[in-house]
Motif scaffolding. Structure first.
Motif, PDB file in Angstrom:
ATOM      1  N   LEU A  90     -41.852  42.826 -78.378  1.00 21.07           N
ATOM      2  CA  LEU A  90     -39.831  42.532 -78.975  1.00 21.07           C
ATOM      3  C   LEU A  90     -38.823  42.934 -77.063  1.00 21.07           C
ATOM      4  CD1 LEU A  90     -40.230  45.624 -81.935  1.00 21.07           C
ATOM      5  CD2 LEU A  90     -39.728  42.799 -82.100  1.00 21.07           C
ATOM      6  N   MET A  91     -37.487  42.808 -77.924  1.00 20.57           N
ATOM      7  CA  MET A  91     -36.363  43.154 -76.990  1.00 20.57           C
ATOM      8  C   MET A  91     -35.504  44.709 -77.186  1.00 20.57           C
ATOM      9  SD  MET A  91     -34.503  40.397 -74.630  1.00 20.57           S
ATOM     10  CE  MET A  91     -32.772  40.221 -76.099  1.00 20.57           C
ATOM     11  N   LEU A  92     -36.183  45.008 -76.966  1.00 24.14           N
ATOM     12  CA  LEU A  92     -35.028  46.913 -77.414  1.00 24.14           C
ATOM     13  C   LEU A  92     -34.352  47.622 -76.150  1.00 24.14           C
ATOM     14  CD1 LEU A  92     -38.362  48.199 -79.053  1.00 24.14           C
ATOM     15  CD2 LEU A  92     -36.891  46.482 -80.126  1.00 24.14           C
ATOM     16  N   PRO A  93     -33.537  46.920 -75.340  1.00 19.49           N
ATOM     17  CA  PRO A  93     -31.913  47.398 -74.873  1.00 19.49           C
ATOM     18  C   PRO A  93     -30.934  49.098 -75.476  1.00 19.49           C
ATOM     19  CG  PRO A  93     -31.102  45.063 -75.559  1.00 19.49           C
ATOM     20  CD  PRO A  93     -32.523  45.195 -76.349  1.00 19.49           C
ATOM     21  N   ALA A  94     -30.979  49.470 -74.992  1.00 20.15           N
ATOM     22  CA  ALA A  94     -30.688  50.518 -75.079  1.00 20.15           C
ATOM     23  C   ALA A  94     -29.292  50.687 -75.278  1.00 20.15           C
ATOM     24  CB  ALA A  94     -30.654  51.703 -74.343  1.00 20.15           C
ATOM     25  N   ASP A  95     -27.932  49.823 -74.820  1.00 19.82           N
ATOM     26  CA  ASP A  95     -27.104  49.906 -74.687  1.00 19.82           C
ATOM     27  C   ASP A  95     -25.947  48.336 -75.584  1.00 19.82           C
ATOM     28  OD1 ASP A  95     -27.991  47.540 -73.253  1.00 19.82           O
ATOM     29  OD2 ASP A  95     -26.010  47.925 -71.340  1.00 19.82           O
ATOM     30  N   VAL A  96     -26.701  48.828 -76.785  1.00 24.26           N
ATOM     31  CA  VAL A  96     -25.815  48.143 -77.798  1.00 24.26           C
ATOM     32  C   VAL A  96     -25.355  49.423 -79.400  1.00 24.26           C
ATOM     33  CG1 VAL A  96     -27.589  46.047 -77.579  1.00 24.26           C
ATOM     34  CG2 VAL A  96     -28.313  48.204 -79.519  1.00 24.26           C
ATOM     35  N   PRO A  97     -24.624  48.228 -79.724  1.00 23.99           N
ATOM     36  CA  PRO A  97     -23.958  49.135 -81.170  1.00 23.99           C
ATOM     37  C   PRO A  97     -25.401  49.777 -81.748  1.00 23.99           C
ATOM     38  CG  PRO A  97     -22.712  47.365 -81.359  1.00 23.99           C
ATOM     39  CD  PRO A  97     -24.495  46.808 -80.166  1.00 23.99           C
ATOM     40  N   ALA A 144     -45.574  45.189 -77.582  1.00 23.28           N
ATOM     41  CA  ALA A 144     -45.237  44.906 -76.004  1.00 23.28           C
ATOM     42  C   ALA A 144     -43.791  45.086 -76.536  1.00 23.28           C
ATOM     43  CB  ALA A 144     -46.138  43.259 -75.511  1.00 23.28           C
ATOM     44  N   THR A 145     -42.888  45.808 -75.337  1.00 23.36           N
ATOM     45  CA  THR A 145     -41.041  45.654 -75.241  1.00 23.36           C
ATOM     46  C   THR A 145     -40.956  44.950 -73.769  1.00 23.36           C
ATOM     47  OG1 THR A 145     -40.888  48.316 -74.780  1.00 23.36           O
ATOM     48  CG2 THR A 145     -40.937  47.875 -76.281  1.00 23.36           C
ATOM     49  N   ALA A 146     -40.264  43.970 -74.182  1.00 19.90           N
ATOM     50  CA  ALA A 146     -40.062  43.788 -72.477  1.00 19.90           C
ATOM     51  C   ALA A 146     -38.476  44.188 -71.772  1.00 19.90           C
ATOM     52  CB  ALA A 146     -39.162  42.058 -73.347  1.00 19.90           C
ATOM     53  N   ILE A 147     -37.298  44.754 -73.122  1.00 19.27           N
ATOM     54  CA  ILE A 147     -36.306  44.777 -72.126  1.00 19.27           C
ATOM     55  C   ILE A 147     -36.206  46.229 -73.816  1.00 19.27           C
ATOM     56  CG2 ILE A 147     -33.995  45.611 -71.865  1.00 19.27           C
ATOM     57  CD1 ILE A 147     -33.857  42.267 -71.585  1.00 19.27           C
ATOM     58  N   GLY A 148     -36.106  47.399 -72.531  1.00 16.60           N
ATOM     59  CA  GLY A 148     -36.215  48.892 -73.257  1.00 16.60           C
ATOM     60  C   GLY A 148     -37.523  49.309 -73.228  1.00 16.60           C
ATOM     61  N   PHE A 193     -47.455  47.726 -74.365  1.00 19.81           N
ATOM     62  CA  PHE A 193     -47.556  47.034 -72.705  1.00 19.81           C
ATOM     63  C   PHE A 193     -45.849  47.775 -72.797  1.00 19.81           C
ATOM     64  CE2 PHE A 193     -51.129  45.100 -74.732  1.00 19.81           C
ATOM     65  CZ  PHE A 193     -51.740  44.233 -73.688  1.00 19.81           C
ATOM     66  N   SER A 194     -45.565  47.056 -71.341  1.00 22.44           N
ATOM     67  CA  SER A 194     -44.489  47.677 -71.274  1.00 22.44           C
ATOM     68  C   SER A 194     -44.066  46.481 -69.913  1.00 22.44           C
ATOM     69  CB  SER A 194     -43.785  49.019 -71.266  1.00 22.44           C
ATOM     70  OG  SER A 194     -41.949  48.473 -70.574  1.00 22.44           O
ATOM     71  N   LEU A 195     -43.470  45.775 -70.141  1.00 25.02           N
ATOM     72  CA  LEU A 195     -42.335  44.334 -69.180  1.00 25.02           C
ATOM     73  C   LEU A 195     -41.980  45.392 -68.496  1.00 25.02           C
ATOM     74  CD1 LEU A 195     -43.953  42.873 -71.637  1.00 25.02           C
ATOM     75  CD2 LEU A 195     -42.717  41.291 -70.398  1.00 25.02           C
ATOM     76  N   ILE A 196     -42.120  45.622 -67.098  1.00 19.05           N
ATOM     77  CA  ILE A 196     -41.134  46.225 -65.962  1.00 19.05           C
ATOM     78  C   ILE A 196     -41.182  45.638 -64.921  1.00 19.05           C
ATOM     79  CG2 ILE A 196     -41.516  48.644 -66.899  1.00 19.05           C
ATOM     80  CD1 ILE A 196     -43.179  47.240 -63.635  1.00 19.05           C
ATOM     81  N   HIS A 256     -38.565  51.647 -63.972  1.00 20.39           N
ATOM     82  CA  HIS A 256     -39.143  51.175 -64.812  1.00 20.39           C
ATOM     83  C   HIS A 256     -40.698  51.747 -65.321  1.00 20.39           C
ATOM     84  CE1 HIS A 256     -35.349  48.971 -65.121  1.00 20.39           C
ATOM     85  NE2 HIS A 256     -35.274  49.915 -65.668  1.00 20.39           N
ATOM     86  N   ALA A 257     -41.357  51.748 -63.824  1.00 23.01           N
ATOM     87  CA  ALA A 257     -42.766  51.937 -64.055  1.00 23.01           C
ATOM     88  C   ALA A 257     -42.941  53.050 -64.428  1.00 23.01           C
ATOM     89  CB  ALA A 257     -43.041  51.409 -62.393  1.00 23.01           C
ATOM     90  N   ARG A 258     -42.211  54.017 -63.831  1.00 17.14           N
ATOM     91  CA  ARG A 258     -42.775  55.615 -62.955  1.00 17.14           C
ATOM     92  C   ARG A 258     -42.254  56.307 -65.398  1.00 17.14           C
ATOM     93  NH1 ARG A 258     -40.157  54.906 -57.648  1.00 17.14           N
ATOM     94  NH2 ARG A 258     -42.139  55.530 -56.642  1.00 17.14           N
ATOM     95  N   LYS A 259     -41.032  56.037 -66.032  1.00 12.90           N
ATOM     96  CA  LYS A 259     -40.394  55.898 -66.398  1.00 12.90           C
ATOM     97  C   LYS A 259     -41.663  55.658 -68.163  1.00 12.90           C
ATOM     98  CE  LYS A 259     -36.463  55.959 -69.870  1.00 12.90           C
ATOM     99  NZ  LYS A 259     -35.077  54.907 -70.101  1.00 12.90           N
ATOM    100  N   ALA A 260     -41.888  54.541 -68.113  1.00 10.77           N
ATOM    101  CA  ALA A 260     -42.968  53.771 -68.820  1.00 10.77           C
ATOM    102  C   ALA A 260     -44.737  54.768 -68.844  1.00 10.77           C
ATOM    103  CB  ALA A 260     -43.198  52.529 -67.902  1.00 10.77           C
ATOM    104  N   LEU A 261     -44.565  55.227 -67.856  1.00  6.31           N
ATOM    105  CA  LEU A 261     -46.056  55.726 -67.345  1.00  6.31           C
ATOM    106  C   LEU A 261     -45.862  57.291 -68.538  1.00  6.31           C
ATOM    107  CD1 LEU A 261     -47.149  54.745 -63.875  1.00  6.31           C
ATOM    108  CD2 LEU A 261     -48.097  54.301 -66.005  1.00  6.31           C
ATOM    109  N   ASP A 262     -44.506  57.771 -67.597  1.00  8.73           N
ATOM    110  CA  ASP A 262     -44.628  58.913 -68.279  1.00  8.73           C
ATOM    111  C   ASP A 262     -43.994  59.387 -69.800  1.00  8.73           C
ATOM    112  OD1 ASP A 262     -44.001  59.699 -65.928  1.00  8.73           O
ATOM    113  OD2 ASP A 262     -42.099  60.360 -65.825  1.00  8.73           O
ATOM    114  N   MET A 263     -43.745  57.867 -70.204  1.00 11.54           N
ATOM    115  CA  MET A 263     -44.579  57.776 -71.964  1.00 11.54           C
ATOM    116  C   MET A 263     -45.417  57.566 -72.128  1.00 11.54           C
ATOM    117  SD  MET A 263     -40.192  55.550 -73.274  1.00 11.54           S
ATOM    118  CE  MET A 263     -38.879  56.849 -72.587  1.00 11.54           C
ATOM    119  N   GLY A 264     -46.061  57.471 -71.065  1.00 13.25           N
ATOM    120  CA  GLY A 264     -47.828  56.939 -72.279  1.00 13.25           C
ATOM    121  C   GLY A 264     -48.099  55.873 -72.743  1.00 13.25           C
ATOM    122  N   VAL A 265     -47.422  54.468 -71.831  1.00 16.59           N
ATOM    123  CA  VAL A 265     -47.566  53.068 -72.070  1.00 16.59           C
ATOM    124  C   VAL A 265     -48.992  52.878 -72.189  1.00 16.59           C
ATOM    125  CG1 VAL A 265     -47.010  50.852 -71.155  1.00 16.59           C
ATOM    126  CG2 VAL A 265     -45.117  52.858 -72.021  1.00 16.59           C
TER     127      VAL A 265
END
Length: 365
Positions: free
Chosen positions: A70-77, A141-145, A162-165, A170-179
């Motif tokens: 999925l693609m899940l960018p944060a800056d959407v309405p 897997a998440t592609a964005i976000g 999975f996280s595409l980074i 972004h890698a550090r953020k994904a690791l902190d979230m437990g990806v």
């Protein structure tokens, strides 16, 4: 012929360290049957359609492992629909696109599609997430976000995450979230991508992920078995390929787009915001080039650019527009030489890995 098995391959129960992304269910099934790990892209599908798509794929897979992206960018309405977004579009942009429609004689699409009937929003994303979590996919897997709630819930349900980074941040953020698995996606990749090339990004991601024993895949510009083996030598546990499968008959690529891909070199892919509003590598066409002209306005952000031009994207694919058709495509487009099948592509990749391995062994003294 040696069989290359990484720990991640063994964990997933796949024969080859080849991870194939595609929006097309037929490609996904064929990759799995050929011993790879397929990832079904559902970011372009309406939430209400996802359960039926997933049921069909799972029935045909017969228990073979697969993932969903999925693609899940944060800056959407929080909520949006095409009509409300279109009503708020800047008049200058509307006029510019109207001029392009006239200039290129673009016909309206004859039927609705995701790009004309939906707008990316938090509500849409949550509905897509709910549908995906209810699937039997063994990986998400998440592609964005990055969504901490999605990662936690997917793991709770026994799914690998999975996280595409595209950057160390972004890698550090994904690791902190437990990806569970990082996909180091370089600038070479098709679709939404970052600014660092795959061969520079990969060793940096391998280093920080290795400290936590997290496997890494390489993505971006990969079209040969030699590249896959090279990425494994650099510390990856496999390679993530997307563009290559558009040449397969299972992808049902519009003839004009397939011809464009066959004729294109790596230099014919460009980073543009004209498709989605975010930097996206696509194979260039007259439509993409028009957005680089001196009088062109800057593309709008996501999801407004889709509201502005989604009907054009749908139309040029539906009507097989030779000059205008484009799609997200990476620099690996050099690997598309003509129509083929997924089975033939997988066989060639595995054979090329074998050749590269023996070539390497021949250099050892």
């Amino acid at each position: 012929m040696p069989q290359f098995q990484t720990p991640l391959c063994q964990r997933l129960g796949i024969a080859h360290p080849i991870f194939g992304f595609s929006h097309e269910p037929d490609v996904v099934v064929a990759i799995a049957q050929a011993g790879g790990f397929p990832v079904l892209g559902l970011a372009r599908d309406a939430p209400q359609d996802i359960p039926a798509i997933v049921r069909d794929v799972e029935q045909r897979l017969g228990g073979l492992p697969y993932g969903i992206d999925l693609m899940l960018p944060a800056d959407v309405p929080s909520q949006a629909d095409p009509q409300s977004l279109q009503a708020a579009l800047p008049p200058a942009h509307v006029a510019f696109v109207a001029g392009l429609r006239q200039r290129f004689a673009i016909q309206p699409p004859s039927q609705p599609s995701f790009f004309t009937a939906h707008a990316r929003s938090e509500a849409l994303f949550q509905a897509q997430i709910d549908a995906v979590l209810n699937s039997q996919a063994c990986a998400v897997a998440t592609a964005i976000g990055l969504r901490a709630e999605l990662i936690a819930e997917a793991k709770r349900r026994g799914k690998l995450t999975f996280s595409l980074i595209g950057s160390l941040r972004h890698a550090r953020k994904a690791l902190d979230m437990g990806v569970d698995v990082l996909v180091a996606q370089g600038y070479d990749a098709g679709g939404h991508t970052g600014t660092v090339g795959t061969m520079s990004l990969l060793p940096q991601i391998v280093e920080i992920a290795g400290a936590q024993n997290v496997p890494v895949l390489a993505a971006g510009g990969i079209a040969t078995g030699g590249q896959i083996l090279g990425c494994i030598c650099a510390g990856a546990q496999g390679a993530w390929l997307g563009t290559l499968w558009m040449a397969a008959q299972e992808n049902h690529t519009p003839p004009a787009l397939l011809d464009r891909l066959v004729a294109s070199s790596s230099e014919d892919t460009v980073i543009s915001r004209a498709h989605s509003g975010k930097p996206c590598r696509v194979v260039r066409s007259a439509w993409i080039d028009a957005w680089e002209e001196a009088d062109a306005p800057a593309p709008l952000g996501m999801p407004h650019q889709q509201a502005l031009t989604g009907d054009v994207f749908a139309s040029i694919h539906e009507h097989n527009s030779v000059s205008l058709v484009y799609e997200a495509a990476g620099q690996s487009v050099f690997g598309i030489q003509g129509p083929t099948t997924v089975a033939a592509q997988m066989q060639a990749l595995v054979a090329e890995m074998d050749s590269a391995f023996h070539r390497l062994c021949g250099l050892v003294r």
